[in-house]
Design a protein around this motif. Structure first.
Motif, PDB file in Angstrom:
ATOM      1  N   ALA A  25      -9.196  47.657  73.751  1.00 54.61           N
ATOM      2  CA  ALA A  25      -9.438  47.546  75.185  1.00 54.61           C
ATOM      3  C   ALA A  25      -8.362  46.761  75.925  1.00 54.61           C
ATOM      4  CB  ALA A  25     -10.802  46.902  75.448  1.00 54.61           C
ATOM      5  N   SER A 136      -2.749  58.935  81.482  1.00 53.13           N
ATOM      6  CA  SER A 136      -3.869  59.643  80.867  1.00 53.13           C
ATOM      7  C   SER A 136      -3.393  60.590  79.780  1.00 53.13           C
ATOM      8  CB  SER A 136      -4.648  60.421  81.937  1.00 53.13           C
ATOM      9  OG  SER A 136      -5.297  59.539  82.837  1.00 53.13           O
ATOM     10  N   HIS A 144      -6.071  56.450  71.906  1.00 58.34           N
ATOM     11  CA  HIS A 144      -6.724  55.286  72.511  1.00 58.34           C
ATOM     12  C   HIS A 144      -5.718  54.657  73.470  1.00 58.34           C
ATOM     13  CE1 HIS A 144      -4.504  52.977  69.403  1.00 58.34           C
ATOM     14  NE2 HIS A 144      -4.911  53.941  68.608  1.00 58.34           N
ATOM     15  N   GLY A 160      -9.660  51.793  78.728  1.00 52.14           N
ATOM     16  CA  GLY A 160     -10.709  52.433  77.940  1.00 52.14           C
ATOM     17  C   GLY A 160     -10.913  53.848  78.435  1.00 52.14           C
ATOM     18  N   HIS A 161     -12.051  54.412  78.096  1.00 56.43           N
ATOM     19  CA  HIS A 161     -12.345  55.762  78.574  1.00 56.43           C
ATOM     20  C   HIS A 161     -13.841  55.895  78.842  1.00 56.43           C
ATOM     21  CE1 HIS A 161     -14.113  57.167  74.721  1.00 56.43           C
ATOM     22  NE2 HIS A 161     -13.235  56.350  74.182  1.00 56.43           N
ATOM     23  N   GLU A 162     -14.149  56.723  79.796  1.00 67.21           N
ATOM     24  CA  GLU A 162     -15.517  57.075  80.141  1.00 67.21           C
ATOM     25  C   GLU A 162     -15.623  58.574  79.959  1.00 67.21           C
ATOM     26  OE1 GLU A 162     -19.420  56.471  81.030  1.00 67.21           O
ATOM     27  OE2 GLU A 162     -17.913  54.873  80.936  1.00 67.21           O
ATOM     28  N   GLY A 163     -16.273  58.991  78.880  1.00 71.41           N
ATOM     29  CA  GLY A 163     -16.247  60.396  78.535  1.00 71.41           C
ATOM     30  C   GLY A 163     -14.829  60.795  78.170  1.00 71.41           C
ATOM     31  N   GLU A 164     -14.312  61.808  78.826  1.00 70.61           N
ATOM     32  CA  GLU A 164     -12.951  62.261  78.569  1.00 70.61           C
ATOM     33  C   GLU A 164     -11.948  61.687  79.556  1.00 70.61           C
ATOM     34  OE1 GLU A 164     -12.948  66.488  78.475  1.00 70.61           O
ATOM     35  OE2 GLU A 164     -14.193  66.616  76.662  1.00 70.61           O
ATOM     36  N   THR A 165     -12.396  60.780  80.426  1.00 73.33           N
ATOM     37  CA  THR A 165     -11.522  60.198  81.441  1.00 73.33           C
ATOM     38  C   THR A 165     -11.057  58.813  81.010  1.00 73.33           C
ATOM     39  OG1 THR A 165     -12.677  61.397  83.204  1.00 73.33           O
ATOM     40  CG2 THR A 165     -11.329  59.511  83.855  1.00 73.33           C
ATOM     41  N   TYR A 167      -9.170  55.154  81.764  1.00 75.31           N
ATOM     42  CA  TYR A 167      -8.963  54.249  82.898  1.00 75.31           C
ATOM     43  C   TYR A 167      -8.123  53.053  82.444  1.00 75.31           C
ATOM     44  CZ  TYR A 167     -12.749  51.540  80.723  1.00 75.31           C
ATOM     45  OH  TYR A 167     -13.528  50.837  79.833  1.00 75.31           O
TER      46      TYR A 167
END
Length: 306
Positions: A25, A136, A144, A160-165, A167
């Motif tokens: 992270a 991205s 990661h 990190g990521h939220e689903g396939e997105t 950030y």
């Protein structure tokens, strides 16, 4: 669209990820940079490498930077370059400084640099692929985002990521804070280090780790006196000890003396935070025999293209 006729040059910083409790992270860009350039040729592929990896990295289209150049070109609707059946060739030069397989983000640097070179080779490419889109894509390739985020943006980044997105959020670093990295002569592959991690950890340890990761954000932002506590980790470092016993021994010795030391990324490099020039000089004096130490600052620039 068309390809540019001149040479595109980039530089990209080394990075340290995890930083103790911030597993997958947190990432920090450091003032150690690889410098690369690319230009199109009528045909063929020429790769020139100096510095780290000059005797070992491939000189064909399997080179990670070449692959990422072509990935960026594909995203921008261009045909690949430098492949046996390509209509256009490629010359790539790499002046490598970042140690390979040492936990300082060499693969992330190569990915980000390759994507930036590919974007730069396309006329108007920086308008067609934003910096966020480049990040991205780099995170997708790496798998990661903790190293590619600071390589792309510089500074201290929470990713990190939220689903396939994916950030990435940049966070401030107190200007008094610098680091010393201790690099051993023996590498450890990230895949090996990750293979030592358990599938689950006790809830209490996970909760403690989350608290220290939050504290680390505050400590880096302006409370360096908290860095020792803030860099305590329960999730990954001890589990990796079989692959890097000397690194964990150095971490424990430095921490026993009140110094905020951690394993950098997947190791085996050890990173220690310093809050003054005197602290940094004292840390350098702790370099183990056979290791190399580098006093570094936080690099607030990510990949730079010219």
């Amino acid at each position: 669209m068309a390809l540019v006729s001149g040479t595109v040059r980039v530089s990209v910083p080394a990075t340290s990820a995890n930083l103790g409790p911030g597993f997958d992270a947190l990432g920090l860009a450091l003032t150690m940079r690889d410098r690369l350039s690319a230009s199109v040729l009528p045909a063929g592929l020429v790769i020139e490498v100096t510095g780290v990896g000059a005797d070992s990295v491939p000189r064909d289209s399997s080179h990670l930077v070449v692959r990422c150049i072509n990935r960026a070109l594909a995203e921008l609707g261009e045909e690949p370059v430098g492949l046996p059946d390509s209509a256009v060739g490629l010359k790539l030069t790499c002046d490598n400084v970042i140690p390979h397989a040492r936990g300082l983000g060499s693969s992330s640097a190569a990915i980000v640099a390759g994507l930036a070179l590919g974007r730069g080779l396309v006329v108007g490419g920086d308008m067609l692929m934003t910096d966020d889109e480049l990040f991205s894509l780099a995170a997708e390739i790496e798998g990661h985002p903790d190293n590619v985020a600071p390589a792309a943006y510089g500074g201290f980044v929470i990713a990190g990521h939220e689903g396939e997105t994916f950030y990435a959020a940049e966070s401030p670093v107190d200007p008094s804070i610098s680091v010393v990295v201790f690099v051993p002569s023996t590498p450890v592959e990230t895949k090996v280090a990750r293979g030592l991690l358990p599938a689950t950890v006790p809830h209490a340890e996970a909760a403690a780790n989350a608290g220290r990761a939050a504290l680390l954000v505050a400590a880096l932002a302006g409370q360096p006196s908290l860095l020792l506590w803030a860099t305590r980790d329960w999730l990954h470092q001890d589990y990796r000890e079989p692959a890097m016993p000397e690194s964990l021994a150095l971490v424990r010795a430095l921490r026993a003396d009140g110094l905020a030391a951690i394993v950098s990324g997947a190791g085996p490099t050890v990173l220690a935070f310093a809050a003054s020039k005197a602290d940094r000089q004292a840390l350098v004096s702790r370099t183990p025999e056979g290791w190399v130490s580098y006093p570094l600052d936080v690099d607030h620039n990510g990949v730079v293209v010219s």
